[in-house]
Design a protein around this motif. Structure first.
Motif, PDB file in Angstrom:
ATOM      1  N   GLU A  71       0.809  -1.232   0.000  1.00  0.00           N
ATOM      2  CA  GLU A  71       0.000   0.000   0.000  1.00  0.00           C
ATOM      3  C   GLU A  71       0.839   1.278   0.000  1.00  0.00           C
ATOM      4  O   GLU A  71       0.290   2.380   0.059  1.00  0.00           O
ATOM      5  N   VAL A  72       2.158   1.151  -0.048  1.00  0.00           N
ATOM      6  CA  VAL A  72       3.004   2.356   0.001  1.00  0.00           C
ATOM      7  C   VAL A  72       3.036   3.013  -1.376  1.00  0.00           C
ATOM      8  O   VAL A  72       3.276   2.350  -2.388  1.00  0.00           O
ATOM      9  N   ARG A  73       2.779   4.316  -1.423  1.00  0.00           N
ATOM     10  CA  ARG A  73       2.651   5.030  -2.693  1.00  0.00           C
ATOM     11  C   ARG A  73       3.705   6.112  -2.907  1.00  0.00           C
ATOM     12  O   ARG A  73       4.024   6.443  -4.044  1.00  0.00           O
ATOM     13  N   THR A  74       4.188   6.737  -1.819  1.00  0.00           N
ATOM     14  CA  THR A  74       4.987   7.959  -2.022  1.00  0.00           C
ATOM     15  C   THR A  74       6.497   7.722  -2.033  1.00  0.00           C
ATOM     16  O   THR A  74       7.243   8.619  -2.410  1.00  0.00           O
ATOM     17  N   VAL A  75       6.941   6.568  -1.589  1.00  0.00           N
ATOM     18  CA  VAL A  75       8.369   6.254  -1.697  1.00  0.00           C
ATOM     19  C   VAL A  75       8.516   4.892  -2.346  1.00  0.00           C
ATOM     20  O   VAL A  75       7.615   4.054  -2.279  1.00  0.00           O
ATOM     21  N   LYS A  76       9.664   4.699  -3.005  1.00  0.00           N
ATOM     22  CA  LYS A  76       9.873   3.445  -3.740  1.00  0.00           C
ATOM     23  C   LYS A  76      11.313   2.987  -3.534  1.00  0.00           C
ATOM     24  O   LYS A  76      12.186   3.794  -3.157  1.00  0.00           O
ATOM     25  N   PRO A  77      11.579   1.705  -3.755  1.00  0.00           N
ATOM     26  CA  PRO A  77      12.943   1.216  -3.594  1.00  0.00           C
ATOM     27  C   PRO A  77      13.940   2.080  -4.362  1.00  0.00           C
ATOM     28  O   PRO A  77      13.681   2.487  -5.501  1.00  0.00           O
ATOM     29  N   GLY A  78      15.043   2.397  -3.715  1.00  0.00           N
ATOM     30  CA  GLY A  78      16.069   3.234  -4.331  1.00  0.00           C
ATOM     31  C   GLY A  78      16.015   4.681  -3.870  1.00  0.00           C
ATOM     32  O   GLY A  78      17.005   5.404  -3.984  1.00  0.00           O
ATOM     33  N   ASP A  79      14.861   5.115  -3.343  1.00  0.00           N
ATOM     34  CA  ASP A  79      14.767   6.494  -2.850  1.00  0.00           C
ATOM     35  C   ASP A  79      15.649   6.675  -1.613  1.00  0.00           C
ATOM     36  O   ASP A  79      15.718   5.792  -0.752  1.00  0.00           O
ATOM     37  N   LEU A  80      16.285   7.850  -1.532  1.00  0.00           N
ATOM     38  CA  LEU A  80      17.004   8.220  -0.310  1.00  0.00           C
ATOM     39  C   LEU A  80      16.032   9.022   0.552  1.00  0.00           C
ATOM     40  O   LEU A  80      15.446  10.002   0.080  1.00  0.00           O
ATOM     41  N   VAL A  81      15.843   8.587   1.781  1.00  0.00           N
ATOM     42  CA  VAL A  81      14.800   9.199   2.619  1.00  0.00           C
ATOM     43  C   VAL A  81      15.353   9.572   3.988  1.00  0.00           C
ATOM     44  O   VAL A  81      16.293   8.968   4.492  1.00  0.00           O
ATOM     45  N   VAL A  82      14.723  10.593   4.583  1.00  0.00           N
ATOM     46  CA  VAL A  82      15.018  10.915   5.976  1.00  0.00           C
ATOM     47  C   VAL A  82      13.859  10.398   6.819  1.00  0.00           C
ATOM     48  O   VAL A  82      12.702  10.478   6.430  1.00  0.00           O
ATOM     49  N   MET A  83      14.212   9.840   7.959  1.00  0.00           N
ATOM     50  CA  MET A  83      13.239   9.230   8.869  1.00  0.00           C
ATOM     51  C   MET A  83      13.109  10.105  10.111  1.00  0.00           C
ATOM     52  O   MET A  83      14.044  10.203  10.898  1.00  0.00           O
ATOM     53  N   PRO A  84      11.983  10.786  10.310  1.00  0.00           N
ATOM     54  CA  PRO A  84      11.798  11.534  11.555  1.00  0.00           C
ATOM     55  C   PRO A  84      11.773  10.584  12.751  1.00  0.00           C
ATOM     56  O   PRO A  84      11.514   9.394  12.584  1.00  0.00           O
ATOM     57  N   PHE A  85      12.005  11.109  13.951  1.00  0.00           N
ATOM     58  CA  PHE A  85      12.111  10.212  15.114  1.00  0.00           C
ATOM     59  C   PHE A  85      10.764   9.650  15.556  1.00  0.00           C
ATOM     60  O   PHE A  85      10.712   8.765  16.404  1.00  0.00           O
ATOM     61  N   ALA A  86       9.679  10.167  14.966  1.00  0.00           N
ATOM     62  CA  ALA A  86       8.357   9.596  15.231  1.00  0.00           C
ATOM     63  C   ALA A  86       7.747   9.189  13.893  1.00  0.00           C
ATOM     64  O   ALA A  86       7.988   9.842  12.885  1.00  0.00           O
ATOM     65  N   PHE A  87       6.975   8.107  13.885  1.00  0.00           N
ATOM     66  CA  PHE A  87       6.266   7.765  12.647  1.00  0.00           C
ATOM     67  C   PHE A  87       4.821   8.249  12.740  1.00  0.00           C
ATOM     68  O   PHE A  87       4.266   8.390  13.833  1.00  0.00           O
ATOM     69  N   SER A  88       4.241   8.535  11.586  1.00  0.00           N
ATOM     70  CA  SER A  88       2.914   9.157  11.569  1.00  0.00           C
ATOM     71  C   SER A  88       2.258   8.870  10.224  1.00  0.00           C
ATOM     72  O   SER A  88       2.943   8.678   9.218  1.00  0.00           O
ATOM     73  N   ASP A  89       0.914   8.869  10.212  1.00  0.00           N
ATOM     74  CA  ASP A  89       0.210   8.497   8.967  1.00  0.00           C
ATOM     75  C   ASP A  89       0.105   9.643   7.976  1.00  0.00           C
ATOM     76  O   ASP A  89      -0.142   9.425   6.788  1.00  0.00           O
ATOM     77  N   GLY A  90       0.271  10.873   8.459  1.00  0.00           N
ATOM     78  CA  GLY A  90       0.182  12.018   7.556  1.00  0.00           C
ATOM     79  C   GLY A  90      -1.241  12.370   7.152  1.00  0.00           C
ATOM     80  O   GLY A  90      -1.445  13.301   6.371  1.00  0.00           O
ATOM     81  N   THR A  91      -2.232  11.659   7.683  1.00  0.00           N
ATOM     82  CA  THR A  91      -3.606  11.874   7.221  1.00  0.00           C
ATOM     83  C   THR A  91      -4.602  12.198   8.338  1.00  0.00           C
ATOM     84  O   THR A  91      -5.697  12.653   8.052  1.00  0.00           O
ATOM     85  N   CYS A  92      -4.260  11.969   9.580  1.00  0.00           N
ATOM     86  CA  CYS A  92      -5.235  12.175  10.663  1.00  0.00           C
ATOM     87  C   CYS A  92      -5.353  13.667  10.994  1.00  0.00           C
ATOM     88  O   CYS A  92      -4.629  14.502  10.470  1.00  0.00           O
ATOM     89  N   ALA A  93      -6.264  13.974  11.899  1.00  0.00           N
ATOM     90  CA  ALA A  93      -6.516  15.375  12.251  1.00  0.00           C
ATOM     91  C   ALA A  93      -5.247  16.053  12.774  1.00  0.00           C
ATOM     92  O   ALA A  93      -4.944  17.196  12.415  1.00  0.00           O
ATOM     93  N   PHE A  94      -4.490  15.352  13.618  1.00  0.00           N
ATOM     94  CA  PHE A  94      -3.291  15.979  14.200  1.00  0.00           C
ATOM     95  C   PHE A  94      -2.204  16.180  13.145  1.00  0.00           C
ATOM     96  O   PHE A  94      -1.520  17.205  13.135  1.00  0.00           O
ATOM     97  N   CYS A  95      -2.049  15.198  12.257  1.00  0.00           N
ATOM     98  CA  CYS A  95      -1.060  15.376  11.181  1.00  0.00           C
ATOM     99  C   CYS A  95      -1.440  16.569  10.306  1.00  0.00           C
ATOM    100  O   CYS A  95      -0.577  17.355   9.907  1.00  0.00           O
ATOM    101  N   HIS A  96      -2.733  16.722  10.022  1.00  0.00           N
ATOM    102  CA  HIS A  96      -3.171  17.867   9.229  1.00  0.00           C
ATOM    103  C   HIS A  96      -2.886  19.185   9.939  1.00  0.00           C
ATOM    104  O   HIS A  96      -2.671  20.212   9.308  1.00  0.00           O
ATOM    105  N   GLU A  97      -2.890  19.142  11.271  1.00  0.00           N
ATOM    106  CA  GLU A  97      -2.597  20.359  12.035  1.00  0.00           C
ATOM    107  C   GLU A  97      -1.092  20.558  12.242  1.00  0.00           C
ATOM    108  O   GLU A  97      -0.666  21.491  12.916  1.00  0.00           O
ATOM    109  N   GLY A  98      -0.297  19.625  11.712  1.00  0.00           N
ATOM    110  CA  GLY A  98       1.155  19.762  11.837  1.00  0.00           C
ATOM    111  C   GLY A  98       1.716  19.228  13.131  1.00  0.00           C
ATOM    112  O   GLY A  98       2.865  19.500  13.480  1.00  0.00           O
ATOM    113  N   LEU A  99       0.911  18.457  13.883  1.00  0.00           N
ATOM    114  CA  LEU A  99       1.409  17.881  15.133  1.00  0.00           C
ATOM    115  C   LEU A  99       1.539  16.363  14.965  1.00  0.00           C
ATOM    116  O   LEU A  99       0.800  15.577  15.560  1.00  0.00           O
ATOM    117  N   HIS A 100       2.513  15.990  14.119  1.00  0.00           N
ATOM    118  CA  HIS A 100       2.653  14.574  13.759  1.00  0.00           C
ATOM    119  C   HIS A 100       3.023  13.687  14.940  1.00  0.00           C
ATOM    120  O   HIS A 100       2.792  12.484  14.904  1.00  0.00           O
TER     121      HIS A 100
END
Ligand SMILES: [Zn+2]
Length: 344
Positions: A71-100
């Motif tokens: 189900e992963v859509r925004t990153v693909k094998p080979g991409d170089l990525v930074v991992m924040p110290f918390a994981f988050s869905d990016g879609t809930c109310a708090f993520c929309h408010e910027g409080l991931h």
């Protein structure tokens, strides 16, 4: 793969553990190219109760995506990525408010359920919401600075944001660790005119001054408070960035904030209560802060890193491979190293 495990206070080992694999269809596996030891890792290094299984360590990383769930859509094998110290869905109310960091499906890379980043690879839950693809190659010279987007730069920035730093303000940064130094960068970036660094390690103070600190206060406690008040016409500062988490740091912060000002705290609190309720009330002082939603800040901070306007990677003053991780912890704990970069 090899991974860092902490078995007790002061007992850090690198051992062979099973390779991480996709568990949920929203997971990604990244091969870690850069990780680091965090100031917050020094708390368990000081007081972790012995554990037979060991606690996987590390929550800051840049890596190459190796595998993704269905189900992963925004990153693909080979991409170089930074991992924040918390994981988050990016879609809930708090993520929309910027409080991931308050994400209803999110959590922290605490190592127990998710694995951890001081390792050759790590499983990242909610990859679409969590990971941020970087527009550079893994050998890019900016890698140390980009790695700070995972935690310390975003955390210093958060302290400045919640403390309401704006153009022309007077700011004090309590703590000269990597987060405090990034707080100096953040305060300058937001236009602060006076930036007082409170700390006493000469090399860190020198770096703070290069980052934009205008004044240095090495005194602690009441003396330190008096000195900051002297430097601010007796009033104290409009914004305090509390980047330590000890009771003394919080007491100092409350002692140097001026009426109508704010204390932004990002050091994990190791105290029960904030003193000074009467003063807070009568001086209209705001106390804000918590775990920084660093995912929310990457888009804003990344251009300044890529275009060289800020250089937060200078907080790294030692680089080790996995064999050197235990020594890296010791060096940071003994304040020989400011922040240790790990290249697995
Ligand atoms: Zn969320």
């Amino acid at each position: 793969m090899r991974a860092t495990l902490m078995y007790a206070a002061g007992d850090v080992r690198v051992e062979d553990v099973p390779d991480p694999s996709i568990v949920e269809p929203t997971d990604a596996i990244i091969r870690v190219t850069s990780a680091c030891v965090c100031g917050s890792d020094l708390w368990p290094y000081a007081d972790l109760e012995p554990t037979e299984t060991g606690r996987p360590m590390g929550h800051e990383a840049i890596g190459l995506v190796e595998d993704v769930g269905a189900e992963v859509r925004t990153v693909k094998p080979g991409d170089l990525v930074v991992m924040p110290f918390a994981f988050s869905d990016g879609t809930c109310a708090f993520c929309h408010e910027g409080l991931h960091t308050a994400c209803v499906h999110g959590g922290f890379f605490d190592g127990l359920a998710t694995g951890a980043a001081q390792a050759e690879a790590v499983r990242v839950p909610l990859a679409d919401g969590t990971l941020y693809a970087l527009p550079v190659g893994e050998d890019d010279a900016l890698m140390p600075s980009l790695l700070t987007l995972s935690d310390v730069l975003g955390t210093g920035h958060h302290a400045a944001v919640v403390a309401g730093v704006k153009a022309g303000d007077s700011v004090a940064v309590v703590g000269d660790g990597a987060v405090g130094l990034c707080g100096v960068i953040a305060a300058k970036r937001l236009g602060a005119e006076q930036i007082i660094i409170m700390g006493r390690h000469p090399d860190r103070i020198a770096l703070a001054q290069e980052f934009g600190a205008t004044d240095v206060v090495g005194e602690r406690g009441d003396e330190g408070i008096a000195r900051v008040r002297e430097l601010t016409g007796g009033y104290g500062v409009q914004s305090v960035l509390e980047c330590v988490g000890t009771e003394r740091a919080m007491d100092t912060s409350m002692g140097i904030v001026r009426a109508g000002g704010a204390v932004g705290r990002v050091g994990v609190p190791h105290y029960e209560a904030i003193k000074g309720a009467q003063q807070m009330f009568y001086d209209n002082v705001t106390v804000a802060g918590g775990p920084a939603p660093t995912r929310a800040y990457i888009g804003e901070l990344l251009p300044d890193v890529l275009e060289g306007r800020i250089d937060p990677g200078r907080v790294f003053d030692r680089t080790v491979d996995l064999d050197g991780v235990s020594e890296g912890y010791r060096a940071m704990n003994d304040r020989e190293a400011l922040k240790v970069l790990i290249r697995p």
